[in-house]
Design an enzyme around this catalytic site. Sequence first.
Site, mmCIF file in Angstrom:
data_model
loop_
_atom_site.group_PDB
_atom_site.id
_atom_site.type_symbol
_atom_site.label_atom_id
_atom_site.label_comp_id
_atom_site.label_asym_id
_atom_site.label_seq_id
_atom_site.Cartn_x
_atom_site.Cartn_y
_atom_site.Cartn_z
ATOM 1 N N SER A 16 6.375 -6.127 -1.261
ATOM 2 C CA SER A 16 6.055 -7.592 -1.199
ATOM 3 C C SER A 16 4.623 -7.984 -0.167
ATOM 4 O O SER A 16 4.029 -8.778 -0.566
ATOM 5 C CB SER A 16 7.481 -8.391 -0.782
ATOM 6 O OG SER A 16 7.645 -8.213 0.758
ATOM 7 N N ASN A 17 4.557 -7.116 0.909
ATOM 8 C CA ASN A 17 3.773 -7.216 1.652
ATOM 9 C C ASN A 17 2.137 -6.832 0.641
ATOM 10 O O ASN A 17 1.266 -7.405 0.893
ATOM 11 C CB ASN A 17 3.572 -6.528 3.042
ATOM 12 C CG ASN A 17 4.431 -7.276 3.857
ATOM 13 O OD1 ASN A 17 3.802 -8.215 4.233
ATOM 14 N ND2 ASN A 17 5.649 -6.878 4.269
ATOM 15 N N ARG A 94 7.007 6.805 6.019
ATOM 16 C CA ARG A 94 6.799 8.024 6.692
ATOM 17 C C ARG A 94 6.368 7.977 8.152
ATOM 18 O O ARG A 94 5.484 6.960 8.352
ATOM 19 C CB ARG A 94 5.667 8.418 5.542
ATOM 20 C CG ARG A 94 5.919 8.813 4.409
ATOM 21 C CD ARG A 94 6.852 9.986 3.990
ATOM 22 N NE ARG A 94 6.226 11.267 4.371
ATOM 23 C CZ ARG A 94 7.146 12.468 4.424
ATOM 24 N NH1 ARG A 94 8.273 12.442 4.255
ATOM 25 N NH2 ARG A 94 6.427 13.464 4.627
ATOM 26 N N LEU A 96 3.536 9.399 10.719
ATOM 27 C CA LEU A 96 2.440 10.028 10.420
ATOM 28 C C LEU A 96 1.997 11.146 11.456
ATOM 29 O O LEU A 96 2.324 10.769 12.700
ATOM 30 C CB LEU A 96 1.303 8.714 10.241
ATOM 31 C CG LEU A 96 1.427 7.736 9.488
ATOM 32 C CD1 LEU A 96 0.298 6.835 9.322
ATOM 33 C CD2 LEU A 96 1.804 8.051 8.013
ATOM 34 N N HIS A 112 5.177 -4.643 10.968
ATOM 35 C CA HIS A 112 6.456 -4.104 11.423
ATOM 36 C C HIS A 112 7.185 -5.292 11.516
ATOM 37 O O HIS A 112 6.823 -6.385 12.299
ATOM 38 C CB HIS A 112 6.300 -3.475 12.738
ATOM 39 C CG HIS A 112 7.706 -3.071 13.329
ATOM 40 N ND1 HIS A 112 8.223 -1.914 12.703
ATOM 41 C CD2 HIS A 112 8.349 -3.441 14.308
ATOM 42 C CE1 HIS A 112 9.714 -1.989 13.313
ATOM 43 N NE2 HIS A 112 9.644 -2.604 14.255
ATOM 44 N N ASP A 144 -1.591 4.247 15.829
ATOM 45 C CA ASP A 144 -1.989 5.144 16.527
ATOM 46 C C ASP A 144 -0.939 6.448 16.399
ATOM 47 O O ASP A 144 -0.035 6.231 15.606
ATOM 48 C CB ASP A 144 -2.136 4.799 18.131
ATOM 49 C CG ASP A 144 -0.993 4.431 19.033
ATOM 50 O OD1 ASP A 144 0.121 4.817 18.248
ATOM 51 O OD2 ASP A 144 -1.107 4.129 20.117
ATOM 52 N N ASP A 148 4.955 2.683 15.349
ATOM 53 C CA ASP A 148 4.911 1.074 15.644
ATOM 54 C C ASP A 148 4.360 0.763 17.368
ATOM 55 O O ASP A 148 5.007 0.000 17.875
ATOM 56 C CB ASP A 148 6.356 0.630 15.662
ATOM 57 C CG ASP A 148 7.052 0.666 14.162
ATOM 58 O OD1 ASP A 148 6.052 0.623 13.475
ATOM 59 O OD2 ASP A 148 8.100 1.115 14.190
ATOM 60 N N GLU A 177 5.348 -12.404 7.611
ATOM 61 C CA GLU A 177 4.724 -11.254 7.370
ATOM 62 C C GLU A 177 3.569 -11.371 6.414
ATOM 63 O O GLU A 177 2.630 -11.129 6.347
ATOM 64 C CB GLU A 177 5.659 -10.218 6.796
ATOM 65 C CG GLU A 177 6.608 -9.641 7.823
ATOM 66 C CD GLU A 177 7.533 -8.564 7.501
ATOM 67 O OE1 GLU A 177 6.956 -7.527 6.620
ATOM 68 O OE2 GLU A 177 8.533 -8.243 7.847
HETATM 69 C C1 GRF Z 1 8.608 -5.233 5.769
HETATM 70 O O1 GRF Z 1 9.660 -5.878 6.514
HETATM 71 C C2 GRF Z 1 7.660 -4.533 6.777
HETATM 72 O O2 GRF Z 1 7.470 -5.157 7.783
HETATM 73 C C3 GRF Z 1 8.347 -2.940 6.975
HETATM 74 O O3 GRF Z 1 8.807 -2.767 5.741
HETATM 75 C C4 GRF Z 1 9.103 -3.888 4.945
HETATM 76 C C5 GRF Z 1 8.550 -3.655 3.670
HETATM 77 O O4 GRF Z 1 8.658 -4.845 2.473
HETATM 78 N N1 GRF Z 1 7.199 -2.432 7.621
HETATM 79 P P1 GRF Z 1 7.957 -4.862 1.460
HETATM 80 O O5 GRF Z 1 8.021 -3.464 0.968
HETATM 81 O O6 GRF Z 1 6.359 -5.074 1.894
HETATM 82 O O7 GRF Z 1 8.324 -5.956 0.809
#
Ligand code: GRF
Length: 204
Positions: A16-17, A94, A96, A112, A144, A148, A177
Amino acid sequence: MPERGRVGILISGRGSNMISLVEAMQRGDVPADPVLVLSNVPSAQGLERAAEMGVPTAVVEHRRIKPREAHEREVVRVLQQHRVDLVCLAGYMRLLSPLMVEAFRNRMLNIHPSLLPAFPGLHAQRQALDHGVKLAGCTVHLVDEQCDHGPIVLQAAVPVVAGDTEESLSARILEQEHAIYPEAVRMFFDGKFRVDGRHASVEA
Ligand code: GRF
């Protein structure tokens, strides 16, 4: 830097992001183009959605390429092949290694679902509820070597309300987000984006 930035987005799941980033770029709100959506998981839901939005996709399966460094080398190779200026981790599940962090030092963002440095790692929303915080939120930060942890670019806070569940709080955070990640990418390509130690900012 070219006139329009080239963004590669890494996902492992629903994406979704990734969708909010691609939409913001395609609307012209962010002066950059999504040139690649890459997943380490072939069944990631977001891959299909990316293709529907006209974004090239790639799969580099971590299960098939061992050890970790070999997988990352391939991910970096594919990103470089697409001449990516900025990498956006968007639910890329993953850890890194320094290899990848070094390849995109100060050119890789992550989102995050907590107000870092509180609650890094998995299940951040559940951690926040268990801790009893009254404000939760999300953070976009540069990546980095630590999980997180890198310099913070943007944050948004949301209230925790009575009766909240992990699902209801996650949904409230996710809405934010989708607002701050595109904004952080816009800041990156602003031309005045600076990183000084732990401080990321846009010069006035
Ligand atoms: C989100 O809550 C993001 O903050 C975290 O993983 C989730 C991913 O959600 N890192 P999506 O796949 O972007 O819907």
